[in-house]
Design an enzyme around this catalytic site. Sequence first.
Site, PDB file in Angstrom:
ATOM      1  N   HIS A   1      -3.766  -5.328   0.463  1.00  0.00           N
ATOM      2  CA  HIS A   1      -3.304  -5.685   1.816  1.00  0.00           C
ATOM      3  C   HIS A   1      -3.229  -7.202   2.010  1.00  0.00           C
ATOM      4  CE1 HIS A   1      -2.986  -1.713   3.684  1.00  0.00           C
ATOM      5  NE2 HIS A   1      -3.925  -1.370   2.817  1.00  0.00           N
TER       6      HIS A   1
ATOM      7  N   GLU B   1      -1.420  -8.823   3.950  1.00  0.00           N
ATOM      8  CA  GLU B   1      -1.153  -9.224   5.341  1.00  0.00           C
ATOM      9  C   GLU B   1      -2.436  -9.581   6.083  1.00  0.00           C
ATOM     10  OE1 GLU B   1      -1.201  -6.205   4.246  1.00  0.00           O
ATOM     11  OE2 GLU B   1      -2.195  -4.898   5.714  1.00  0.00           O
TER      12      GLU B   1
ATOM     13  N   CYS C   1       0.845  -1.197   0.000  1.00  0.00           N
ATOM     14  CA  CYS C   1       0.000   0.000   0.000  1.00  0.00           C
ATOM     15  C   CYS C   1       0.888   1.258   0.000  1.00  0.00           C
ATOM     16  CB  CYS C   1      -0.975  -0.036   1.175  1.00  0.00           C
ATOM     17  SG  CYS C   1      -2.337   1.138   0.984  1.00  0.00           S
TER      18      CYS C   1
END
Lengths: 246, 230
Positions: B209, B211, B110
């Site tokens: 994202h 993660e 990001c």
Amino acid sequence: MRRPLIGLTSYAQHVQFGRNDMMAGMLPMNYVKAVHATGGRAVLVTPDDPGTDVLESLDGIVFTGGGDVDPAHYGAEPHPQTEVDAIRDAAELLLMRAALDADLPVLGVCRGHQVMAVATGGALHQHLPELIGHDRHRAHAGTDPLAASAGDYGRHDVVIAEDSRAHDLFGRHVSVNSFHHQAVADPGEFVATGWCPDDRVIEIIEHPGRRFALGVQWHPERTADLRAFVALTEAALIDRKVAAVV
Amino acid sequence: MRPIIGITTYVMPASWGVWRDLPTALLPHDYAAAVTRAGGRAVLIPPDDQDTDVLRVLDGLLISGGPDISPGLYGEEPGPHTVIHPERDEAELLLLQAALDRDLPILGVCRGMQLLVAAHGGTLHQHLPDVLGHERHRVAPAVYSRHDAVFTPGSRIAELMGADVAINCFHHQGVADPGKLVVTGRAEDGLPEAVEDPDRRFLLGVQWHPEVGRDRRIFGALVAAAAQSS
């Protein structure tokens, strides 16, 4: 000159920041600034991982403040005021034992000081006001702990044993801030070398068999007196020179 | 010993327990968890502008998400919707440049991808709704929007993602010009979602994202590349 790399154990904590509200790995910047101001480079060691291999990369480690250690780790039932942090306990007890085994320079602050005792077979007082009849180790009467500024920490003196590492560092007396409701009852493999003169609460412990393993019950990272951090950084530098020669 | 992945952090006023608005180094737990699950050891790297000494113990660098980067980094004035943290920019750029010099494996997520782009001479759109006419990359506070990305066949990200091209986005800025990097993934509206440098061992930026879902494809690739440098 290369700066020694100092690991800081960190919280895994639900936290609000900006518009966010989430689980985060985190640590107040005071600790980071204290390490940087005394010549080290800080990295945060998250507790969400049970391994100890990260220690091989560090020149020193600080076990930081936080919630209470689970009394089960020293064979006691939890007091109603005890709020445990099980994730940090698991990670930090492992890390503490491994760091001491490796003779890595270690500084314990508040909870970290208590982890030192528990990790080496010691025990804690779970709620000081019931033991000593006052709450001056947590805050000045009439102050608001929610304000969270340094002045809200209860201040008191610490008297220090002669012939100790702490005495070399601080001399016979040091005036400290204080924000805790538990305290070391039995320092385990460590030796108590500093006390609050009013109530004999243990304020400093150190490990006689290690090059630098010092615990302080107060919060030096929130003060201008960073001597404990200076000592850690110096020990971390010496440690590395020895390693380099070998 | 597992490869060590350094992850850059936020510094923000934070509140928890009895504490209110303390300046705090922090990072969403998902990042460290994703590195752990992929077989690495995460350490968090708070900002520091003194030097990049810490890189000597890192096997890989992850530049995390966060607020907007300073438009000055790509030669523009801040727009009305741009929120910057210049001290974080400075510290991350210092680390990034030194990591590039060492050809350390690097993943940008990001904001981290946007910093990669700026460091490679690229530029950003400062507020996507003004450019795209929709808010589908950031639909609401704390809500990730799902997109199906299109990846360039043969690229690293195409190989990693395979047939599952669903991505989760939360951003209001986006890549306008990737500079010296190559765009290897786009959203359905054409916005760049992945950038790479194919000449490097491992340099990948993703606008979404990974993660949050502990995506082992992407974090596993970072850890695997880091294992070769450890």
